[in-house]
Scaffold this active site. Structure first.
Site, PDB file in Angstrom:
ATOM      1  N   ASN A  50       0.851  -1.191   0.000  1.00  0.00           N
ATOM      2  CA  ASN A  50       0.000   0.000   0.000  1.00  0.00           C
ATOM      3  C   ASN A  50       0.886   1.240   0.000  1.00  0.00           C
ATOM      4  O   ASN A  50       1.928   1.286   0.663  1.00  0.00           O
ATOM      5  CB  ASN A  50      -0.987   0.005   1.175  1.00  0.00           C
ATOM      6  CG  ASN A  50      -0.350  -0.164   2.540  1.00  0.00           C
ATOM      7  OD1 ASN A  50       0.714  -0.763   2.671  1.00  0.00           O
ATOM      8  ND2 ASN A  50      -1.000   0.352   3.557  1.00  0.00           N
ATOM      9  N   GLU A  52       0.299   5.102   0.659  1.00  0.00           N
ATOM     10  CA  GLU A  52      -0.664   6.130   1.074  1.00  0.00           C
ATOM     11  C   GLU A  52      -0.240   7.484   0.535  1.00  0.00           C
ATOM     12  O   GLU A  52       0.887   7.666   0.058  1.00  0.00           O
ATOM     13  CB  GLU A  52      -0.785   6.122   2.608  1.00  0.00           C
ATOM     14  CG  GLU A  52      -1.310   4.782   3.098  1.00  0.00           C
ATOM     15  CD  GLU A  52      -1.596   4.740   4.590  1.00  0.00           C
ATOM     16  OE1 GLU A  52      -1.114   5.605   5.335  1.00  0.00           O
ATOM     17  OE2 GLU A  52      -2.312   3.801   5.005  1.00  0.00           O
ATOM     18  N   CYS A  61      -3.984   0.473  -2.596  1.00  0.00           N
ATOM     19  CA  CYS A  61      -3.797  -0.734  -1.780  1.00  0.00           C
ATOM     20  C   CYS A  61      -2.707  -1.634  -2.383  1.00  0.00           C
ATOM     21  O   CYS A  61      -2.391  -1.550  -3.575  1.00  0.00           O
ATOM     22  CB  CYS A  61      -5.093  -1.532  -1.723  1.00  0.00           C
ATOM     23  SG  CYS A  61      -6.454  -0.697  -0.917  1.00  0.00           S
ATOM     24  N   GLU A  63      -2.776  -4.826  -3.067  1.00  0.00           N
ATOM     25  CA  GLU A  63      -3.237  -5.759  -4.098  1.00  0.00           C
ATOM     26  C   GLU A  63      -3.279  -5.098  -5.466  1.00  0.00           C
ATOM     27  O   GLU A  63      -2.902  -5.677  -6.480  1.00  0.00           O
ATOM     28  CB  GLU A  63      -4.644  -6.274  -3.762  1.00  0.00           C
ATOM     29  CG  GLU A  63      -4.749  -7.021  -2.446  1.00  0.00           C
ATOM     30  CD  GLU A  63      -5.097  -6.112  -1.269  1.00  0.00           C
ATOM     31  OE1 GLU A  63      -4.601  -4.976  -1.203  1.00  0.00           O
ATOM     32  OE2 GLU A  63      -5.875  -6.555  -0.406  1.00  0.00           O
ATOM     33  N   CYS A  93      -9.923  -5.289   0.229  1.00  0.00           N
ATOM     34  CA  CYS A  93     -11.091  -4.406   0.296  1.00  0.00           C
ATOM     35  C   CYS A  93     -11.967  -4.619  -0.942  1.00  0.00           C
ATOM     36  O   CYS A  93     -11.579  -5.303  -1.892  1.00  0.00           O
ATOM     37  CB  CYS A  93     -10.642  -2.944   0.389  1.00  0.00           C
ATOM     38  SG  CYS A  93     -10.063  -2.264  -1.173  1.00  0.00           S
ATOM     39  N   CYS A  96     -10.406  -3.671  -4.318  1.00  0.00           N
ATOM     40  CA  CYS A  96      -9.382  -4.627  -4.759  1.00  0.00           C
ATOM     41  C   CYS A  96     -10.006  -5.928  -5.237  1.00  0.00           C
ATOM     42  O   CYS A  96      -9.544  -6.538  -6.204  1.00  0.00           O
ATOM     43  CB  CYS A  96      -8.364  -4.880  -3.652  1.00  0.00           C
ATOM     44  SG  CYS A  96      -7.279  -3.458  -3.394  1.00  0.00           S
TER      45      CYS A  96
END
Ligand code: THU
Length: 139
Positions: A50, A52, A61, A63, A93, A96
């Site tokens: 991830n 940010e 993210c 993935e 999530c 993803c």
């Protein structure tokens, strides 16, 4: 770590790669460090973390980082993905799940509290009735 040539990487090994990848996670806002290791049909592993962003909305993210790396390099077929969050269990999530579904609706999703207690679920079970391009074809 990327582009490993073995096609039969075990769930445990793939999870270890996700945990290892976590070291590069950039998560100063949540402190939740996520790693992903995505295995392609032809045996390559693409890792992701991830990343940010201070805009918050710009965060990506782990993935999707792994998946966009793979697609950028010409790989679109995947068999499994291992995910870890702060060394333990982290399920993908909703975004993803949908993102992976585009390329690999049958992919297996692997995560767990540690490498000896991994769960393995099909994306189809994690995302029932996922949206696909064919869903637009309602004529
Ligand atoms: N995160 C992921 O990397 N993957 C997921 O599937 C869920 C959430 C990240 C995004 C954010 O950087 C942090 O975890 C906390 O939400």
């Amino acid at each position: 770590m990327d582009n490993n040539s073995e096609t039969n990487i075990s769930n445990k090994e793939l999870f270890r790669m996700a945990v290892e990848a976590e070291k590069n996670s950039y998560a100063p806002f949540s402190n939740f460090h996520v790693g992903a290791a995505l295995l392609s049909k032809d045996g390559k592993v693409f890792t992701g973390v991830n990343v940010e962003n201070s805009s918050l909305g710009g965060t990506i993210c782990a993935e999707r980082t792994a998946c966009t790396k793979a697609v950028s390099e010409g790989t679109r077929e995947f068999t499994k993905i291992a995910i870890s969050g702060n060394g333990g269990e982290a399920w993908p999530c909703g975004i993803c799940r949908q993102f992976l579904y585009e390329f690999a609706p049958d992919i297996r999703v692997i995560t767990g509290p540690d490498e000896d207690h991994l769960m393995d679920m099909s994306l189809g079970d994690a995302l029932p009735h996922g949206f696909r391009l064919e869903s637009c074809d309602n004529e």
